[in-house]
Design a protein around this motif. Sequence first.
Motif, PDB file in Angstrom:
ATOM      1  N   ILE A  21      22.197  -5.753 -37.875  1.00 38.35           N
ATOM      2  CA  ILE A  21      20.973  -4.882 -38.296  1.00 38.35           C
ATOM      3  C   ILE A  21      20.999  -4.715 -39.905  1.00 38.35           C
ATOM      4  CG2 ILE A  21      20.258  -2.524 -38.521  1.00 38.35           C
ATOM      5  CD1 ILE A  21      21.853  -1.699 -36.138  1.00 38.35           C
ATOM      6  N   ALA A  22      21.983  -5.219 -40.560  1.00 39.96           N
ATOM      7  CA  ALA A  22      21.996  -5.485 -41.786  1.00 39.96           C
ATOM      8  C   ALA A  22      21.179  -6.682 -42.209  1.00 39.96           C
ATOM      9  CB  ALA A  22      23.334  -5.487 -42.580  1.00 39.96           C
ATOM     10  N   ASP A  23      21.452  -7.707 -41.378  1.00 40.84           N
ATOM     11  CA  ASP A  23      20.852  -9.178 -41.550  1.00 40.84           C
ATOM     12  C   ASP A  23      19.259  -8.927 -41.356  1.00 40.84           C
ATOM     13  OD1 ASP A  23      23.137 -10.207 -42.317  1.00 40.84           O
ATOM     14  OD2 ASP A  23      23.193 -11.029 -39.946  1.00 40.84           O
ATOM     15  N   LEU A  24      18.989  -7.973 -40.632  1.00 41.73           N
ATOM     16  CA  LEU A  24      17.395  -7.656 -40.178  1.00 41.73           C
ATOM     17  C   LEU A  24      16.945  -6.904 -41.222  1.00 41.73           C
ATOM     18  CD1 LEU A  24      15.198  -8.129 -38.171  1.00 41.73           C
ATOM     19  CD2 LEU A  24      15.999  -6.310 -36.962  1.00 41.73           C
ATOM     20  N   VAL A  25      17.546  -6.097 -42.007  1.00 38.31           N
ATOM     21  CA  VAL A  25      17.172  -5.375 -42.972  1.00 38.31           C
ATOM     22  C   VAL A  25      16.811  -6.189 -44.332  1.00 38.31           C
ATOM     23  CG1 VAL A  25      17.589  -3.555 -44.841  1.00 38.31           C
ATOM     24  CG2 VAL A  25      18.240  -3.234 -42.552  1.00 38.31           C
ATOM     25  N   ARG A  26      17.760  -7.184 -44.521  1.00 39.23           N
ATOM     26  CA  ARG A  26      17.737  -8.207 -45.591  1.00 39.23           C
ATOM     27  C   ARG A  26      16.444  -9.200 -45.389  1.00 39.23           C
ATOM     28  NH1 ARG A  26      23.385  -8.471 -44.619  1.00 39.23           N
ATOM     29  NH2 ARG A  26      24.759  -7.414 -46.165  1.00 39.23           N
ATOM     30  N   ALA A  27      16.111  -9.378 -44.091  1.00 35.43           N
ATOM     31  CA  ALA A  27      15.059 -10.571 -43.894  1.00 35.43           C
ATOM     32  C   ALA A  27      13.706  -9.914 -43.799  1.00 35.43           C
ATOM     33  CB  ALA A  27      15.445 -10.857 -42.473  1.00 35.43           C
ATOM     34  N   ALA A  56      24.532   1.619 -44.569  1.00 31.03           N
ATOM     35  CA  ALA A  56      24.765   1.486 -45.963  1.00 31.03           C
ATOM     36  C   ALA A  56      25.662   0.841 -46.832  1.00 31.03           C
ATOM     37  CB  ALA A  56      24.653   3.069 -46.758  1.00 31.03           C
ATOM     38  N   VAL A  57      26.910   0.995 -46.167  1.00 32.46           N
ATOM     39  CA  VAL A  57      28.060   0.278 -46.753  1.00 32.46           C
ATOM     40  C   VAL A  57      28.024  -1.211 -46.506  1.00 32.46           C
ATOM     41  CG1 VAL A  57      30.611  -0.105 -46.291  1.00 32.46           C
ATOM     42  CG2 VAL A  57      29.614   2.214 -46.406  1.00 32.46           C
ATOM     43  N   THR A  58      27.554  -1.505 -45.397  1.00 36.51           N
ATOM     44  CA  THR A  58      27.558  -3.114 -45.056  1.00 36.51           C
ATOM     45  C   THR A  58      26.356  -3.786 -46.277  1.00 36.51           C
ATOM     46  OG1 THR A  58      27.929  -2.760 -42.793  1.00 36.51           O
ATOM     47  CG2 THR A  58      26.833  -4.678 -43.531  1.00 36.51           C
ATOM     48  N   LEU A  59      25.402  -2.922 -46.574  1.00 34.86           N
ATOM     49  CA  LEU A  59      24.369  -3.347 -47.391  1.00 34.86           C
ATOM     50  C   LEU A  59      24.742  -3.367 -48.857  1.00 34.86           C
ATOM     51  CD1 LEU A  59      21.324  -1.976 -45.523  1.00 34.86           C
ATOM     52  CD2 LEU A  59      21.855  -4.320 -45.907  1.00 34.86           C
ATOM     53  N   GLY A  60      25.879  -2.784 -49.006  1.00 31.66           N
ATOM     54  CA  GLY A  60      26.338  -2.749 -50.665  1.00 31.66           C
ATOM     55  C   GLY A  60      26.336  -1.374 -51.174  1.00 31.66           C
ATOM     56  N   VAL A  84      21.180   6.915 -49.482  1.00 32.71           N
ATOM     57  CA  VAL A  84      20.974   7.372 -48.017  1.00 32.71           C
ATOM     58  C   VAL A  84      20.439   8.913 -48.187  1.00 32.71           C
ATOM     59  CG1 VAL A  84      22.109   7.797 -45.933  1.00 32.71           C
ATOM     60  CG2 VAL A  84      22.927   6.054 -47.361  1.00 32.71           C
ATOM     61  N   LEU A  85      19.598   9.240 -47.491  1.00 34.21           N
ATOM     62  CA  LEU A  85      19.020  10.796 -47.402  1.00 34.21           C
ATOM     63  C   LEU A  85      19.246  11.092 -46.056  1.00 34.21           C
ATOM     64  CD1 LEU A  85      15.696  10.401 -49.325  1.00 34.21           C
ATOM     65  CD2 LEU A  85      17.935  11.004 -50.244  1.00 34.21           C
ATOM     66  N   ASP A 140      17.382  -1.395 -53.853  1.00 31.97           N
ATOM     67  CA  ASP A 140      17.053  -2.356 -52.903  1.00 31.97           C
ATOM     68  C   ASP A 140      16.815  -1.913 -51.746  1.00 31.97           C
ATOM     69  OD1 ASP A 140      17.681  -4.048 -54.764  1.00 31.97           O
ATOM     70  OD2 ASP A 140      19.733  -4.623 -54.228  1.00 31.97           O
ATOM     71  N   VAL A 141      17.496  -0.638 -50.961  1.00 30.87           N
ATOM     72  CA  VAL A 141      17.295  -0.362 -49.596  1.00 30.87           C
ATOM     73  C   VAL A 141      17.417   1.391 -49.617  1.00 30.87           C
ATOM     74  CG1 VAL A 141      18.248   0.002 -47.314  1.00 30.87           C
ATOM     75  CG2 VAL A 141      18.316  -2.074 -48.751  1.00 30.87           C
ATOM     76  N   LEU A 142      16.481   1.966 -49.244  1.00 30.94           N
ATOM     77  CA  LEU A 142      16.524   3.522 -49.009  1.00 30.94           C
ATOM     78  C   LEU A 142      16.690   3.625 -47.546  1.00 30.94           C
ATOM     79  CD1 LEU A 142      16.203   6.230 -49.820  1.00 30.94           C
ATOM     80  CD2 LEU A 142      13.938   6.017 -49.632  1.00 30.94           C
ATOM     81  N   ILE A 143      17.690   4.467 -47.076  1.00 26.80           N
ATOM     82  CA  ILE A 143      18.030   4.749 -45.720  1.00 26.80           C
ATOM     83  C   ILE A 143      17.833   6.261 -45.552  1.00 26.80           C
ATOM     84  CG2 ILE A 143      19.453   4.649 -43.538  1.00 26.80           C
ATOM     85  CD1 ILE A 143      20.931   2.570 -44.978  1.00 26.80           C
ATOM     86  N   ILE A 144      16.869   6.738 -44.652  1.00 20.36           N
ATOM     87  CA  ILE A 144      16.732   8.051 -44.226  1.00 20.36           C
ATOM     88  C   ILE A 144      17.028   8.102 -42.830  1.00 20.36           C
ATOM     89  CG2 ILE A 144      15.016   9.989 -44.433  1.00 20.36           C
ATOM     90  CD1 ILE A 144      13.325   8.626 -46.489  1.00 20.36           C
ATOM     91  N   GLU A 145      17.903   8.993 -42.443  1.00 19.32           N
ATOM     92  CA  GLU A 145      18.291   9.248 -41.173  1.00 19.32           C
ATOM     93  C   GLU A 145      18.304  10.750 -40.840  1.00 19.32           C
ATOM     94  OE1 GLU A 145      20.879  10.764 -39.534  1.00 19.32           O
ATOM     95  OE2 GLU A 145      21.763  11.785 -41.301  1.00 19.32           O
ATOM     96  N   GLY A 146      17.668  10.973 -39.315  1.00 17.66           N
ATOM     97  CA  GLY A 146      17.723  12.263 -38.955  1.00 17.66           C
ATOM     98  C   GLY A 146      16.624  12.345 -37.852  1.00 17.66           C
ATOM     99  N   VAL A 147      16.797  13.341 -37.052  1.00 15.44           N
ATOM    100  CA  VAL A 147      15.638  13.543 -35.961  1.00 15.44           C
ATOM    101  C   VAL A 147      14.168  13.837 -36.751  1.00 15.44           C
ATOM    102  CG1 VAL A 147      14.801  15.130 -34.263  1.00 15.44           C
ATOM    103  CG2 VAL A 147      17.235  14.612 -34.364  1.00 15.44           C
TER     104      VAL A 147
END
Length: 219
Positions: A21-27, A56-60, A84-85, A140-147
Motif C-alpha cells: 500500500i505504501a508503494d502505491l501511495v508513493r507511486a 504512516a510509519v511505513t511512509l516515514g 494522520v487525522l 508529503d502525505v496526509l492520512i485521514i481515517e475513519g467512517v
Amino acid sequence: MTLHETKAGRMLADVASIGRIADLVRAQPPTLGTTRLVLVDGPGGSGKTTLAGRLAVTLGGASGQGPDGVPPGDHSDEGAAVQVLHADDMYEGWGGLPSLGDIVMDQVLTPMARGETGRFRVWDWHRGERAREVVVTARDVLIIEGVGVAMRGARSLASLVVWVEADPDERLRRGIERDGEATRDDWVRWQRAELEEFARQGTRAAAHVRVDGNRALPN
C-alpha cells in the motif's frame, strides 16, 4: 501489486502487505497541492486506525495514535513527512456522522487545496464539546481515517482511497471491547447509520484498495 479495472472505471489494487500500500501511495502524484492525500474508510471496528498508523510509519511518519489521535507535537511539526487525522476527533458524538463533511471539507481539505493551513478543534467525547485545535499543514502525505472520510468531495482530492472491512459481528465485538458494554446500543445505531452513509456516497465501489480487516496485513 496487481491492478485491475473496476466497473466504476477506477483502478483497484490487490494488496498483500502494508508495504505494498505504501508503494502505491508513493507511486501516485500529489493531488492536494504538494500533498498526497490518503483516505482510509470502512465500517467502524474494521481496523482502519491500526492500518492508518502502520501505513504512516511505513511512509516515514508517526502512527498518530496518541491522545486525541495525535501524538504531542505531531500536528504542529511542519517537518514531519506524514500527518494522520482521525474522524473520531471530528464527529460530534455518536450522532456526528452527517456533519463530518463540515470538518473534513470546510475546515481541512478546502483550505489546503487553496494552499492555506487547515485546522479543526478536537471533539471531547467526555465533555461533549470542542477542545484543543489541530493544525493541518502541507506534508508529503496526509492520512485521514475513519467512517465516512472518503466522501465524494474528499475523494476528488485524494491520491489513494483505501477501504477496510470486516465481519459485522467481529466489528461490533471490537467496538464494545474498546468502548464498554454500555455503548452496545450506540454501536448498533452507528452500524445502521454508516451503512446508509456508505450507500449514499458509493464509498466501497470507489476505493482504489480494499483490505480484509478480519486479519492483520503483514508489513
